[in-house]
Design a protein around this motif. Structure first.
Motif, short mmCIF file in Angstrom:
data_model
loop_
_atom_site.label_atom_id
_atom_site.label_comp_id
_atom_site.label_asym_id
_atom_site.label_seq_id
_atom_site.Cartn_x
_atom_site.Cartn_y
_atom_site.Cartn_z
N THR A 32 9.93 -2.47 29.06
CA THR A 32 10.48 -1.80 30.24
C THR A 32 11.79 -2.45 30.67
O THR A 32 12.79 -1.78 30.92
CB THR A 32 9.46 -1.83 31.39
N PHE A 71 12.05 8.18 35.93
CA PHE A 71 12.77 9.44 36.13
C PHE A 71 14.26 9.15 36.10
O PHE A 71 14.75 8.29 36.81
CB PHE A 71 12.38 10.07 37.46
N ASN A 110 18.12 10.78 36.49
CA ASN A 110 18.89 11.92 36.99
C ASN A 110 20.38 11.60 36.87
O ASN A 110 20.83 10.51 37.24
CB ASN A 110 18.54 12.21 38.44
N ASN A 168 21.56 11.13 25.58
CA ASN A 168 20.23 11.51 25.05
C ASN A 168 19.34 10.29 24.89
O ASN A 168 18.14 10.33 25.18
CB ASN A 168 20.39 12.24 23.72
N GLY A 221 8.19 5.74 31.49
CA GLY A 221 7.63 6.44 32.64
C GLY A 221 8.56 6.50 33.83
O GLY A 221 8.10 6.58 34.98
N ARG A 268 18.00 9.20 28.29
CA ARG A 268 16.87 10.04 28.73
C ARG A 268 15.59 9.65 27.98
O ARG A 268 14.50 9.57 28.55
CB ARG A 268 17.18 11.51 28.49
N LYS A 269 15.73 9.40 26.67
CA LYS A 269 14.58 9.05 25.86
C LYS A 269 13.98 7.71 26.31
O LYS A 269 12.76 7.57 26.42
CB LYS A 269 15.00 8.97 24.39
N ARG A 270 14.85 6.71 26.57
CA ARG A 270 14.35 5.39 27.02
C ARG A 270 13.62 5.53 28.35
O ARG A 270 12.56 4.90 28.57
CB ARG A 270 15.52 4.42 27.18
N ALA A 271 14.19 6.33 29.30
CA ALA A 271 13.56 6.50 30.60
C ALA A 271 12.17 7.14 30.45
O ALA A 271 11.20 6.73 31.09
CB ALA A 271 14.45 7.33 31.50
N LYS A 272 12.08 8.15 29.59
CA LYS A 272 10.81 8.83 29.39
C LYS A 272 9.75 7.90 28.82
O LYS A 272 8.58 7.93 29.22
CB LYS A 272 11.02 10.02 28.45
N GLU A 273 10.15 7.01 27.86
CA GLU A 273 9.22 6.09 27.21
C GLU A 273 8.60 5.09 28.19
O GLU A 273 7.48 4.63 28.00
CB GLU A 273 9.93 5.34 26.09
N SER A 327 14.61 -1.66 28.29
CA SER A 327 15.03 -0.26 28.38
C SER A 327 15.93 -0.04 29.60
O SER A 327 16.96 0.65 29.52
CB SER A 327 13.82 0.66 28.44
#
Length: 652
Positions: free
Chosen positions: A561, A631, A633, A619, A629, A622-627, A564
């Motif tokens: 975390t 958000f 923007n 991109n 958990g 966004r992928k790192r943030a999703k992995e 990232s």
């Protein structure tokens, strides 16, 4: 009956071997084999023949070692197989064929670990560490030496613990930490002297003399060389005499006593050839080359130099290669051959820089500190276990006493007492189970940490050194060939800069791998360093970094975390600088209820997401943030600027 007689002969041979010479021992072993004993006895005999042939005939030693290995595999004798790998590895180590020796040692180590043979594993850790020490990979040498030392200290094996401390002191000497090495060698010598253990004492005196020599104290150096020589000559320690004669001869050479130097170094070379010691032969040959250079005997110097160069490259020992490159530069300077001087000076500098890099020194210190920390942790766990055992014994005594008192008072409550005792026993079993689970968890964490350390060390040793070599090669091209093509020069500078950035990225990755958790303070420091670096490289750019005071510095994230978050912020700042043409960038950390918010705001030219094709960088963000958990923007308006917001839930 036949096998009992053979076993008796074999045992008698084992106890008498120290009073017989090698030839008689070899004959006795061959006689044992001629009786066609059971396979386990054959394996032991083959193994001993490999050992006793090692200084007589390498081919014969290899033949018997391979027989021991083949038979052990055939009958699935794991102990014999591990011993055969060890014996064969020693043969290749003695001839300085280090890659082969390392491969065999590693196979033996896998079996020792499988058999839970900790002392056998410790011996192989030591041997592997010596290979890395001889090839001047000192961070790896320190890693394996400390693993071996920890096992020997756990087993309270004083002699082998001292030997490992001696090796670690020599690693410090290789890193030019001479005072630290000297203090350790003096401590070891004092203990060996009190034990009247003359073989290690001879080596200790030689090491002490070397340390004093590096500290420019020749008086004490000569004193301890002579002490070492006296004990070695009295006990006919040829291997030790070869080493100390070589070192003492080098000292006499520095004092311009060329007659004495030639005598001792030549005798060292004779012993090392008898021992088939390729490393020692190369070292003594290079010392003789230095002598001939001092005497301006260039023909003899050239002969010894190229012999030493061939051997040092054959056995791939960096320490010897540095020495031979330096002496070859001196030789060609005396021959007035400028091109060759430049060539060997560049080889010398390149190899030396790669060995004594700051990162290697840092990693060796980290390995040493991790060993010390593990040792302290073990002592704490041992104390806790003792306290738990005493408490358990006390509870048992109290339970028994209570039972006797109640039994004496009234038998009617016997059933109640049995119930209470069973309940207490269940409680104790639960406590013991919890303790075992805790110990398993600690062991798993230790294994994970070792695996992380091994991966990070491999990243540094392999990829890091290769990237450093690329930078060095580019700089040599720029300055060595005096390139005047401006476009080519810019291209080389660009490649060099990209490679340096890759090294920084690699260090960030290693930083994250070496941590189980990353605190908010760690993250803040890492981002501040990155901002400082970006600020220096971008003129006219104003950075501001703000953190909500209500956020605790001790707030922790997992290493994944934390890394990232750092990468997303790093990519945001890079985009603001490269594409946004910003003059002001703000980075803010805020606390919002049970979330932490990271804001990266700039006043650049902005963009319209509907009109712009998103880059791989966005991109990836966004992928790192999703992995993890979180958000993510992105708010951007042309002509006004861009704001990137990361919301990450956390537990206060």
């Amino acid at each position: 009956m036949k096998y009992r007689i053979l076993s008796s002969i074999f045992i008698l041979f084992t106890f008498c071997c120290f009073s017989q010479n090698s030839t008689k021992i070899i004959d006795s072993l061959k006689q044992v084999i001629s009786f066609n004993p059971k396979d386990s006895v054959k394996i032991k005999a083959y193994s001993d023949l490999c050992w006793y042939y090692r200084n007589i005939s390498t081919d014969s030693a290899l033949s018997y070692g391979n027989r021991a290995l083949s038979l052990s595999k055939k009958i699935q004798n794991k102990q014999g197989e591990a011993q055969a790998y060890n014996d064969l590895g020693i043969l290749y180590y003695g001839s300085a064929e280090y890659p082969k020796a390392l491969s065999l040692y590693q196979k033996g180590l896998n079996i020792r670990t499988e058999l839970n043979d900790t002392l056998g594993a410790a011996a192989l850790y030591n041997k592997i560490g010596l290979i890395y020490q001889n090839t001047f990979k000192l961070d790896s040498a320190m890693f394996y030496a400390t693993k071996a030392l920890k096992i020997y200290e756990d087993k309270n094996n004083i002699r082998y613990s001292l030997a490992l401390k001696n090796n670690i002191a020599n690693i410090h000497k290789g890193l030019k930490q001479y005072k630290k090495a000297l203090n350790t060698h003096l401590e070891i010598a004092k203990i060996n002297d009190s034990l009247s253990d003359y073989l290690p004492l001879t080596r200790s005196y030689n090491n002490i003399a070397n340390a004093y020599l590096f500290l420019n104290d020749t008086i004490n150096s000569i004193k301890y060389y002579k002490k070492s020589i006296a004990i070695a000559e009295k006990n006919n320690y040829k291997k030790e005499l070869a080493a100390v004669y070589n070192n003492f001869g080098a000292l006499l050479q520095s004092k311009k006593d060329y007659v004495g130097a030639t005598k001792y170094i030549s005798q060292s070379l004779v012993f090392r050839k008898e021992l088939n010691d390729n490393y020692g032969i190369a070292s003594a040959t290079l010392h003789l080359a230095g002598l001939h250079l001092d005497l301006k005997d260039l023909n003899s110097a050239k002969e010894h130099l190229y012999s030493g160069l061939y051997l040092s490259q054959k056995i791939n020992v960096n320490e010897l290669k540095i020495d031979v490159f330096d002496k070859l530069a001196t030789y060609y300077a005396l021959k007035k051959n400028a091109d060759s001087v430049i060539h060997y000076k560049e080889l010398f500098k390149s190899l030396k820089d790669s060995i004594f890099s700051t990162q290697v020194l840092k990693e060796v210190a980290e390995v040493q500190e991790k060993y010390n920390a593990a040792k302290r942790e073990k002592e704490i766990l041992s104390q806790r276990a003792d306290l738990a055992e005493k408490e358990l014994n006390l509870n048992r005594k109290n339970t028994q006493l209570l039972g006797l008192i109640i039994l004496a008072v009234v038998i009617s409550v016997l059933g109640y007492l049995f119930y209470k005792q069973q309940k207490l026993k269940n409680h104790q079993l639960k406590k013991e189970g919890q303790l075992k689970e805790a110990l398993v968890k600690i062991e798993t964490q230790n294994k994970l940490q070792e695996q992380r350390l091994r991966i990070s060390r491999d990243l540094h040793d392999n990829i890091g050194s290769q990237l450093t070599f690329i930078i060095s090669s580019i700089e040599n091209l720029q300055y060595g060939f005096k390139i005047k093509n401006e476009k080519l020069t810019k291209k080389l500078i660009g490649i060099s800069g990209f490679t340096k950035e890759t090294i920084y990225e690699l260090r960030d990755t290693i930083w994250a791998m070496n941590k189980n958790t990353i605190t908010l303070e760690d993250l803040e420091t890492r981002i501040s360093n990155f901002i400082d670096k970006a600020d220096v490289s971008s003129t006219g750019l104003n950075f501001k970094f703000n953190k909500d005071e209500s956020l605790s510095k001790e707030l922790e994230f997992s290493s994944v975390t934390g890394m990232s978050i750092y990468r997303i912020i790093q990519e945001s700042i890079n985009n603001s600088i490269k594409h946004g043409e910003s003059s002001k960038i703000n980075v803010d950390f805020k606390k919002l209820d049970n979330k932490i918010e990271f804001n990266i705001t700039d006043d650049g030219k902005g963009f319209n997401e509907n009109e712009v094709t998103l880059s791989n960088g966005i991109n990836n963000m966004r992928k790192r943030a999703k992995e993890i958990g979180a958000f993510l923007n992105i708010e951007s308006e042309p002509g006004i600027g861009t704001r990137i917001v990361i919301n990450l839930p956390f537990q206060a």
